[in-house]
Design a protein around this motif. Structure first.
Motif, PDB file in Angstrom:
ATOM      1  N   THR A 141      16.248  35.261  40.132  1.00  0.00           N
ATOM      2  CA  THR A 141      16.120  36.439  41.815  1.00  0.00           C
ATOM      3  C   THR A 141      15.505  36.095  43.173  1.00  0.00           C
ATOM      4  O   THR A 141      16.540  36.249  44.082  1.00  0.00           O
ATOM      5  CB  THR A 141      14.453  36.985  40.960  1.00  0.00           C
ATOM      6  N   ARG A 143      10.760  28.398  35.505  1.00  0.00           N
ATOM      7  CA  ARG A 143       9.442  29.286  35.876  1.00  0.00           C
ATOM      8  C   ARG A 143       8.110  29.384  35.635  1.00  0.00           C
ATOM      9  O   ARG A 143       7.253  28.073  36.483  1.00  0.00           O
ATOM     10  CB  ARG A 143       9.173  30.692  36.031  1.00  0.00           C
ATOM     11  N   ASP A 156      16.410  44.984  38.691  1.00  0.00           N
ATOM     12  CA  ASP A 156      16.500  43.591  38.031  1.00  0.00           C
ATOM     13  C   ASP A 156      16.021  43.940  36.344  1.00  0.00           C
ATOM     14  O   ASP A 156      15.469  45.254  35.826  1.00  0.00           O
ATOM     15  CB  ASP A 156      14.783  42.739  38.873  1.00  0.00           C
ATOM     16  N   TYR A 169      19.039  45.244  43.862  1.00  0.00           N
ATOM     17  CA  TYR A 169      18.958  44.084  42.877  1.00  0.00           C
ATOM     18  C   TYR A 169      17.937  45.068  42.202  1.00  0.00           C
ATOM     19  O   TYR A 169      16.864  45.600  42.295  1.00  0.00           O
ATOM     20  CB  TYR A 169      18.164  43.660  43.719  1.00  0.00           C
TER      21      TYR A 169
END
Ligand SMILES: Nc1ncnc2c1ncn2[C@@H]1O[C@H](COP(=O)(O)OP(=O)(O)O)[C@@H](O)[C@H]1O
Ligand SMILES: [Mg+2]
Length: 268
Positions: free
Chosen positions: A48, A223, A107, A105
């Motif tokens: 992302t 993350r 996702d 986009y």
């Protein structure tokens, strides 16, 4: 559509992105050819962030849709809504992107049902059109429009996969966790910790990634390492930070938690 509509989807500030391979040049060439692009890789590895960075670099608006299994074709394309004057058509995000010339986009696209995903087909070949069947309109995509999807091959099952007829409309860019050196740099920057703390977090992540398929579905993502670093930079002790951000989210299995806690304790 007005400039105002377009401008609200522009990314104003340069997103922090640390290139890992040649993905920036590859994406740029794909964009120049308006080739639909698929970003493949595990969760939390930078997909992302990469799209946000590329949209900024190319100066194009970005419209992101988080896909889920309840999503219908109308959620993407649009629908008639009731208001005081009767019915009014409202474009969905895919239609807005096609009209504005945005990067759209989608996702985690495998989460969407296959009958939903097929609506992107006419936008991904030479036609570059989007039929709004309920409205009786054929939208011609703006020359800047491009479609990007992300998906995690690890979650693939026979029930949940893209059809070949969908997959083979995209060029694929493979993403993975960065090398230890780059990943430490990212953690230090994003989590505001010193280099040595970042390096230790990355070492712990490597231990967990080696357990993938041996009791863990996935290792610790970049993350999660950023989360742990952020807790540490708030003054939380590293062991508690690791328990909250690295071990807890990954597994409920008591033995596996012990294994991961032990990995944390060797570094902190
Ligand atoms: N190459 C990278 N450069 C900068 N930050 C990154 C990079 N890879 C991962 N990150 C960090 O990891 C976080 C999660 O990445 P994200 O793009 O949301 O993952 P994905 O979309 O693959 O699930 C980002 O918010 C960012 O802090
Ligand atoms: Mg993502």
């Amino acid at each position: 559509m007005s400039d105002f509509d377009r401008d609200q989807y522009l990314i104003q500030q340069e997103p922090y992105y640390c290139p890992v391979h040649n993905e920036v040049a590859m994406y740029q060439a794909a964009y120049d050819a308006r080739m639909p692009v698929m970003l493949k890789g595990p969760t939390g590895c930078g997909k992302t962030r990469f799209v946000e960075y590329m949209a900024w670099k190319l100066g194009k608006p970005l419209i992101t849709v988080a896909c889920n299994e309840d999503m219908t074709a109308s959620d993407l394309v649009g629908r008639f809504l009731l208001d005081i004057n009767g019915t009014k058509w409202q474009d969905g995000p895919l239609t807005v992107a096609a009209r504005l010339g945005a990067i759209c986009y989608l996702d985690e696209v495998v989460e969407a049902r296959q009958d939903t995903t097929v609506v992107i087909h006419p936008l991904t070949d030479h036609r570059r059109t989007l039929p709004l069947e309920k409205k009786g309109e054929l939208v011609e995509a703006h020359p800047d429009f491009q479609i990007v999807i992300s998906y995690n091959p690890g979650y693939q099952s026979l029930m949940k996969d893209l059809k070949q007829s969908t997959k083979q409309r995209f060029g694929a860019l493979d993403f993975d966790y960065p090398t230890a050196e780059i990943e430490s740099e990212i953690i230090a920057h994003e989590g505001k910790v010193d280099k040595s703390t970042a390096e230790k977090l990355v070492q712990i992540a490597h231990r967990s990634r080696n357990l993938k398929g041996h009791g863990l579905d996935e290792g610790m993502s970049t993350r999660l390492l950023v989360y742990a670093a952020q807790l540490i930079s708030q003054g939380i002790d590293p062991q508690s930070a690791a328990r909250m951000a690295l071990v807890g989210p990954l597994t409920d299995d008591p033995d596996m938690r012990d294994t991961l806690d032990a990995a944390v304790n060797t570094y902190f």
